[in-house]
Design a protein around this motif. Structure first.
Motif, PDB file in Angstrom:
ATOM      1  N   GLU A 105       0.625   3.941   1.597  1.00 15.65           N
ATOM      2  CA  GLU A 105       0.817   4.484   2.937  1.00 15.65           C
ATOM      3  C   GLU A 105       1.506   3.487   3.876  1.00 15.65           C
ATOM      4  OE1 GLU A 105      -2.180   4.043   1.483  1.00 15.65           O
ATOM      5  OE2 GLU A 105      -3.300   2.682   2.742  1.00 15.65           O
ATOM      6  N   LYS A 117       0.847  -1.191   0.000  1.00 18.89           N
ATOM      7  CA  LYS A 117       0.000   0.000   0.000  1.00 18.89           C
ATOM      8  C   LYS A 117       0.886   1.246   0.000  1.00 18.89           C
ATOM      9  CE  LYS A 117      -4.016  -1.977   2.292  1.00 18.89           C
ATOM     10  NZ  LYS A 117      -4.848  -1.960   3.488  1.00 18.89           N
ATOM     11  N   LYS A 163       4.006   1.494   6.169  1.00 21.81           N
ATOM     12  CA  LYS A 163       5.072   1.971   7.050  1.00 21.81           C
ATOM     13  C   LYS A 163       6.252   1.004   7.098  1.00 21.81           C
ATOM     14  CE  LYS A 163       2.115   4.854   9.731  1.00 21.81           C
ATOM     15  NZ  LYS A 163       1.215   5.012  10.806  1.00 21.81           N
TER      16      LYS A 163
END
Length: 185
Positions: free
Chosen positions: A23, A21, A25
């Protein structure tokens, strides 16, 4: 920090989707592995996703370029030589009578710092250019000798600069054809 690809291969497709994705992390290396694993499992990616991961791969490859430690040492010696040039300029500031002389002095110093910077990047052929430039500089030995007679401080600085530049070249020519991979950026 390193990622074990085998651990990621044990994860389900749904778990790997979290890695890719935008976003996410997770570290870029884990994202890249997840993308490769999903691709090998038959997942179809959009053009945007493919482009994002190919860009990540290019960035990863360009930042992990291996540079031999002698490039860094040689660059440090060239930086010291350039800083000595600034010291020489300050010591003999009274010789700068016109704007043109100041301009030339700044160009020469900028060139010296640029040579040191390019050397630090580990460009292999650059040592030959430095060798030619040093050879041309050695033609100025009579000028250095006259500097020792007229102004010993300037003469000694010139000698130290020449020694530093020769030392930097020796370090550059001692680099093996295949750089030692234990030294990284």
């Amino acid at each position: 920090m390193s990622v074990n690809k085998r651990i990621l291969e044990e994860k389900s497709n749904q778990e790997l989707e979290e890695y890719i994705k935008p976003e996410s992390k997770f570290i870029p290396e884990a994202n890249q592995y997840a993308y490769e694993i999903l691709k090998s499992r038959g997942r179809i990616f959009t053009d945007e996703e493919n482009e994002r991961f190919s860009t990540t791969l290019i960035d990863k490859n360009s930042t992990n370029k291996i540079i031999h430690s002698n490039y860094k040492k040689a660059a440090e010696l060239l930086y010291i030589s350039a800083f000595l040039g600034i010291g020489n300029l300050i010591w003999k500031y009274d010789t700068l009578h016109s704007g043109f002389e100041i301009f030339i002095a700044i160009i020469v110093l900028a060139f010296a710092f640029t040579l040191a910077y390019i050397t630090s990047k580990g460009i292999e052929w650059f040592k030959y250019l430095l060798l030619v430039l040093l050879g041309l500089g050695l033609l100025g030995i009579p000028f250095i000798i006259s500097n020792i007679k007229n102004d010993p401080v300037v003469g000694i600085i010139n000698i130290v600069q020449t020694i530093l530049q020769i030392w930097a070249l020796v370090l550059l020519f001692k680099i093996p054809k295949v750089a030692d991979t234990s030294q990284t950026i």
